[in-house]
Design a protein around this motif. Structure first.
Motif, short mmCIF file in Angstrom:
data_model
loop_
_atom_site.label_atom_id
_atom_site.label_comp_id
_atom_site.label_asym_id
_atom_site.label_seq_id
_atom_site.Cartn_x
_atom_site.Cartn_y
_atom_site.Cartn_z
N GLY A 21 0.83 -1.20 0.00
CA GLY A 21 0.00 0.00 0.00
C GLY A 21 0.87 1.25 0.00
N VAL A 22 1.85 1.28 0.87
CA VAL A 22 2.76 2.43 0.94
C VAL A 22 3.63 2.48 -0.31
N GLN A 23 4.06 1.31 -0.78
CA GLN A 23 4.91 1.31 -1.99
C GLN A 23 4.20 1.91 -3.19
N LYS A 24 2.91 1.53 -3.34
CA LYS A 24 2.14 2.06 -4.46
C LYS A 24 2.02 3.58 -4.36
N ARG A 25 1.72 4.04 -3.14
CA ARG A 25 1.54 5.48 -2.93
C ARG A 25 2.85 6.23 -3.17
N PHE A 26 3.93 5.67 -2.65
CA PHE A 26 5.22 6.33 -2.79
C PHE A 26 5.64 6.38 -4.26
N ALA A 27 5.39 5.27 -4.97
CA ALA A 27 5.74 5.22 -6.39
C ALA A 27 4.97 6.28 -7.17
N LEU A 28 3.70 6.44 -6.82
CA LEU A 28 2.89 7.44 -7.51
C LEU A 28 3.42 8.84 -7.24
N LEU A 29 3.65 9.14 -5.96
CA LEU A 29 4.01 10.51 -5.59
C LEU A 29 5.37 10.90 -6.17
N THR A 30 6.32 9.96 -6.16
CA THR A 30 7.63 10.30 -6.71
C THR A 30 7.57 10.48 -8.22
N ALA A 31 6.53 9.95 -8.83
CA ALA A 31 6.39 10.06 -10.28
C ALA A 31 5.80 11.40 -10.71
N LEU A 32 5.11 12.04 -9.80
CA LEU A 32 4.36 13.23 -10.19
C LEU A 32 5.26 14.44 -10.37
N GLN A 33 4.94 15.24 -11.36
CA GLN A 33 5.50 16.58 -11.49
C GLN A 33 4.55 17.53 -10.78
N PRO A 34 5.05 18.65 -10.26
CA PRO A 34 4.16 19.54 -9.50
C PRO A 34 2.95 20.03 -10.31
N GLY A 35 3.11 20.08 -11.63
CA GLY A 35 2.01 20.58 -12.45
C GLY A 35 0.98 19.51 -12.80
N ASP A 36 1.25 18.27 -12.42
CA ASP A 36 0.33 17.19 -12.79
C ASP A 36 -0.97 17.26 -12.00
N THR A 37 -2.04 16.82 -12.63
CA THR A 37 -3.31 16.66 -11.93
C THR A 37 -3.85 15.28 -12.27
N LEU A 38 -4.56 14.68 -11.33
CA LEU A 38 -5.18 13.38 -11.57
C LEU A 38 -6.60 13.40 -11.04
N GLY A 39 -7.43 12.57 -11.64
CA GLY A 39 -8.82 12.44 -11.21
C GLY A 39 -8.97 11.78 -9.85
N ASN A 40 -7.88 11.20 -9.35
CA ASN A 40 -7.95 10.59 -8.01
C ASN A 40 -6.82 11.09 -7.12
N LEU A 41 -6.48 12.36 -7.28
CA LEU A 41 -5.43 12.96 -6.45
C LEU A 41 -5.92 14.27 -5.84
N GLY A 42 -6.01 14.30 -4.52
CA GLY A 42 -6.40 15.50 -3.80
C GLY A 42 -5.34 15.88 -2.79
N PHE A 43 -5.75 16.51 -1.69
CA PHE A 43 -4.76 16.90 -0.68
C PHE A 43 -5.46 17.28 0.61
N ARG A 44 -4.67 17.35 1.67
CA ARG A 44 -5.09 17.97 2.93
C ARG A 44 -3.87 18.71 3.47
N CYS A 45 -4.10 19.58 4.44
CA CYS A 45 -3.01 20.41 4.96
C CYS A 45 -2.58 19.95 6.34
N ALA A 46 -1.39 20.37 6.71
CA ALA A 46 -0.83 20.08 8.04
C ALA A 46 -0.31 21.39 8.64
N ARG A 47 -0.17 21.38 9.96
CA ARG A 47 0.45 22.53 10.64
C ARG A 47 1.47 22.01 11.62
N SER A 48 2.62 22.64 11.64
CA SER A 48 3.60 22.31 12.67
C SER A 48 3.05 22.80 14.00
N SER A 49 3.25 22.01 15.04
CA SER A 49 2.77 22.43 16.35
C SER A 49 3.68 23.54 16.87
N PRO A 50 3.08 24.52 17.54
CA PRO A 50 3.87 25.66 18.00
C PRO A 50 4.91 25.23 19.06
#
Lengths: 351, 253
Positions: B224-253
């Protein structure tokens, strides 16, 4: 020193003369191909027509990756990842010396990137690097078909084993310039092993089992992507007297096949899909990621059974196909049963 | 008593470990990644951070576009543009009735995802942070030894994914949809191939080919992680996919 020079000179001359004679032929091969041809692709068990061209061409191959649910056995479906919508993927046929412009599309509905490593390619990754293709994208690369033979292609995207286990393989034939000897029928048969969470025959959509794949304990071992792909109405058809060639591949991912046709002897086997053939073969090994070309004449009618002679696979995992040969019986070669009777217990044969 | 009730009610609605609205605090700690990072040992340190409870939705992204119209598909600067960017939306400013407003937004490139998070005074999570959060199932913060649960992750990025349904339960940290029908951008995945000089070089691309794959992972059986990692390393920042979204994170103060 002087003599050495002379020798060198004559060598150089001889080389030069040879080059002169070879010149026109080489030039013809090196010249930009005149013809641009769209490759005919076929789903198993069909094979594209033999190549009749006498010169190399530029051949364009358009192959699309599609992920789709298909039956793997009666009442059992599997989410296959395919080259061209079938398992094995589309059969590709080119000629030695051809320049192949390869286009790989990855359908918009695919959930991850795919690529292709063709064993017929001389170059990095067999094209895998050049065809790294995101869903909804198309990539292109070009290679020269340098060596004749029957080659496996497969997806090489991590995790590679899973992509192959899901059906991402097929065959590409590079015909020698003179072509293959003419036969009456050609078929495309490729074995694969499949690993499902449910046991053999458990109905419904069956997920891939990584555990069974690592343990190399397949749930299904089948020809052409499904149990029953070549039985009943889908049996291969021929007539008595016809010559038959089977392009046999093995996608694996794990098992080696002991390919055998019950009731036939292969007149020729191009072992491992190479250029040399062995004659009069009963069973031939087809390695995972490898191939063989088998040829025989269907002398008499009947149902001839394609099996992996690692035989429990045939009776319990699905590796069975039928070649149905019609036509007139020839009792000089084979009679059906001539008699069946009891013999007296006190008079055993031969005593 | 009467005055306290609304207050209690408000508290009850917010999970105990919630950070600011929509974010969940994760404690961090020592974590064994399935990915072998070069020059790093097995165990990596994850510092405390907060992660959005759910991936960013179509409605939330539409709200962002009202504030930051330069990220609309019809105004995207050429340098950030990509074919297919929000192409499934009815119009440049809104998803329209054909798209579920609450579903994760997809067809967003890394630049826009990054901009969205910055506008929230947040950032995209690193792959390690994502992996750490996604190691939890509903009961355990690290369920990765459970082979059955892990096997379900092979469906990540497909409609069959275990968190694909909007009402799929939160994991032990209170985060939802990590193993959903959409992949998610990570901060570092997007920056890997962007420079161009990493292409065909070492780690990013090494993962694409036969054989070398196994070497890049501490855990060779976590497909599961291998598939995800393979996908993410393949992407260029300008790429978009029909099954690719995002969420945000915040560093704790």
């Amino acid at each position: 020193m002087k003599r050495l020079h002379q020798t060198l000179l004559s060598c150089a001359l001889a080389g030069g003369i040879a080059a002169l004679f070879a010149g026109p032929a080489l030039a013809a091969d090196a010249a930009p191909p005149v013809d641009t041809i769209q490759a005919v692709l076929t789903a198993p068990p069909l094979v594209p027509p033999p190549i009749t061209r006498k010169t190399p061409a530029k051949v364009i191959v358009n192959l699309e990756v599609v992920e789709k649910d298909m039956p793997i056995s009666d009442g059992v479906t599997y989410n296959f990842w395919t080259f061209g919508g079938s398992v094995p993927g589309s059969f590709i046929r080119v000629r030695q010396g051809d320049t192949v412009e390869f286009h790989l599309k990855n359908h918009h509905s695919s959930h991850m990137p795919h690529n292709i490593d063709l064993h017929a390619v001389t170059g990095t990754g067999g094209g895998a690097e050049a065809t790294f293709t995101l869903p909804g994208h198309e990539t292109q690369f070009t290679f020269k078909a340098m060596n004749p033979g029957l080659y496996v292609y497969h997806c090489a995207m991590p995790p590679v084993g899973m992509h192959i286990a899901n059906g991402m393989y097929g065959l590409i034939l590079v015909e020698p310039p003179e072509g293959l000897p003419k036969v009456d029928k050609e078929f495309y048969v490729m074995q694969g092993d499949f690993y499902t969470e449910g046991k053999y025959g458990e109905p419904g959509l069956q997920p891939f089992s990584l555990e069974k794949a690592i343990d190399e304990h397949p749930t299904y071992v089948v020809f052409n992507g499904a149990e029953g792909s070549m039985t009943g109405d889908k049996a291969l058809q021929a007539k008595a007297g016809e010559t038959i060639r089977m392009f046999v591949g093995n996608g694996g991912p794990n098992l080696v096949s002991s390919f055998h046709v019950i009731g036939e002897i292969f007149d020729k086997v191009y072992t491992e899909g190479g250029s040399k053939y062995q004659e009069n073969v009963q069973t031939t090994l087809v390695p995972a990621g490898g191939s063989a070309i088998v040829e025989f004449k269907a002398d008499v009618p009947g149902n001839f059974v394609l099996v992996d002679h690692s035989i429990f696979r045939t009776f319990h995992k699905g590796s069975l196909g039928i070649l149905k040969v019609g036509g007139e019986e020839n009792h000089a070669i084979y009679t059906s049963q001539q008699s069946s009777k009891e013999y007296p217990e006190d008079a055993p044969d031969g005593k | 008593m009467k005055r306290m009730l609304p207050l209690l009610l408000t508290c009850a609605l917010v999970p105990a470990n919630a950070g600011t609205a929509g974010y969940v605090d994760l404690p961090g700690g020592e974590f064994r990644s399935a990915v072998r990072y070069e020059e790093e040992g097995d165990r990596l340190r994850v510092v405390p951070f907060a992660l959005m409870e759910r991936p960013v939705s179509n409605a939330e992204f539409a709200a962002f576009l009202r504030q930051h119209p330069q990220w609309r598909r019809d105004r995207l600067p050429a340098v950030f543009s990509s074919p297919g960017y929000l192409g499934h939306w009815e119009s440049a400013e809104a998803p329209g009735p054909g798209v579920d407003a609450d579903a994760p937004v997809v067809r967003v490139n890394w630049y826009a995802a990054d901009a969205y998070c910055r506008a929230q005074e947040a950032r995209l999570p690193s792959f390690l942070e994502w992996e750490y959060a996604a190691a939890a199932d509903a009961r355990r913060t690290d369920a990765r030894d459970d082979a059955r649960w892990r096997t379900r992750q092979l469906d990540d990025g497909t409609p069959r994914a275990m968190d694909a349904a909007p009402d799929a339960p939160a994991n032990a940290y209170g985060v939802r949809g990590l193993h959903g029908a959409v992949w998610e951008w990570s901060d570092d995945a997007a920056s890997l191939p962007g420079a161009g000089d990493r292409r065909g070089a070492d780690d990013g691309d090494r993962l694409k080919y036969c054989g070398a794959t196994a070497l890049a992972f501490n855990d060779r059986e976590h497909y599961g992680v291998q598939k995800r990692f393979a996908l993410l390393t393949a992407l260029q920042p300008g790429d978009t996919l029909g099954n690719l979204g995002f969420r945000c994170a915040r560093s704790s103060p």
